[in-house]
Write a protein that holds these residues in place. Sequence first.
Motif, short mmCIF file in Angstrom:
data_model
loop_
_atom_site.label_atom_id
_atom_site.label_comp_id
_atom_site.label_asym_id
_atom_site.label_seq_id
_atom_site.Cartn_x
_atom_site.Cartn_y
_atom_site.Cartn_z
N GLU A 50 0.87 -1.17 0.00
CA GLU A 50 0.00 0.00 0.00
C GLU A 50 0.90 1.21 0.00
OE1 GLU A 50 -0.78 -1.96 3.02
OE2 GLU A 50 -2.57 -2.98 2.34
N VAL A 83 -3.11 3.46 -2.31
CA VAL A 83 -3.22 2.70 -3.56
C VAL A 83 -2.65 1.32 -3.25
CG1 VAL A 83 -2.48 2.53 -5.97
CG2 VAL A 83 -2.94 4.78 -4.95
N ARG A 113 -7.90 0.40 -3.89
CA ARG A 113 -7.69 1.56 -3.02
C ARG A 113 -8.22 1.25 -1.63
NH1 ARG A 113 -6.31 5.71 -6.07
NH2 ARG A 113 -6.71 7.49 -4.77
N ARG A 114 -7.62 1.85 -0.66
CA ARG A 114 -8.12 1.82 0.72
C ARG A 114 -8.41 3.28 1.09
NH1 ARG A 114 -7.08 -3.31 2.80
NH2 ARG A 114 -5.26 -4.35 1.93
N LYS A 115 -9.69 3.60 1.18
CA LYS A 115 -10.11 4.97 1.47
C LYS A 115 -9.65 5.41 2.87
CE LYS A 115 -12.60 6.06 -2.16
NZ LYS A 115 -12.18 7.13 -3.02
N GLY A 116 -9.04 6.59 2.93
CA GLY A 116 -8.64 7.18 4.20
C GLY A 116 -7.68 6.34 5.01
N TYR A 117 -6.83 5.58 4.38
CA TYR A 117 -5.95 4.61 5.05
C TYR A 117 -4.85 5.30 5.88
CZ TYR A 117 -3.13 0.33 5.45
OH TYR A 117 -2.41 -0.76 5.90
N TYR A 118 -4.29 6.39 5.33
CA TYR A 118 -3.17 7.06 5.99
C TYR A 118 -3.60 8.39 6.61
CZ TYR A 118 0.00 3.94 3.43
OH TYR A 118 0.65 2.85 2.93
N GLU A 153 -1.61 7.78 -1.91
CA GLU A 153 -1.90 8.25 -3.27
C GLU A 153 -1.17 9.53 -3.64
OE1 GLU A 153 -6.01 9.22 -3.89
OE2 GLU A 153 -6.04 10.66 -2.24
N ARG A 212 -7.30 12.50 5.88
CA ARG A 212 -7.01 11.09 5.64
C ARG A 212 -6.68 10.94 4.16
NH1 ARG A 212 -6.13 8.26 10.16
NH2 ARG A 212 -6.47 6.43 8.92
N ILE A 213 -5.66 10.16 3.86
CA ILE A 213 -5.19 9.99 2.49
C ILE A 213 -5.44 8.55 2.07
CG2 ILE A 213 -3.16 10.06 0.99
CD1 ILE A 213 -2.02 12.14 3.01
N ASP A 214 -5.97 8.38 0.88
CA ASP A 214 -6.21 7.03 0.35
C ASP A 214 -4.90 6.32 0.10
OD1 ASP A 214 -8.88 7.70 0.35
OD2 ASP A 214 -9.12 7.61 -1.83
#
Length: 147
Positions: free
Chosen positions: A97, A135, A119-124, A100, A131-133
């Motif tokens: 991961e 990839v 994608r993982r929405k709002g992962y970071y 993005e 929150r940043i997606d």
Amino acid sequence: MTSTASSADVHRLAAIHAEVFASPWSAAELEALLAQPGVLVVADDDGFIMLRVVLDEAEILTLAVRPTARRQGLGGRLTGQGALEASRAGARRLFLEVAEDNDAALALYARAGFVSTGRRKGYYPSSDGRRIDAVVMSLDLASPVLP
């Protein structure tokens, strides 16, 4: 480059991680990860990659290259050696991961043959509270295109 790390090495790895990430992993956290089955590390004086292999899949847990050593191909070499070590440990596919907005990492992984798979929405979390997606990318280790 080495594919093993001793307990003494974790302090050096933690120092590198602290130079790269806003929320770095401590030496104790890195040591705990290294004690887990299937966790591999490939290290250089200026960077390292840590992966976990479970059955026929592997995941890049972290890749850190000191800012002073960037743009010299070290990230690509670490990624290539990490993929090779994961393959030797039985992995057929390698996942990761990446934020993005991390253009340099996205370009590095694309050059290595990784493709976006989701994608993982709002992962970071970001430093400003957003929150940043993430990839999600993968690489077929049967036919890697590594630098």
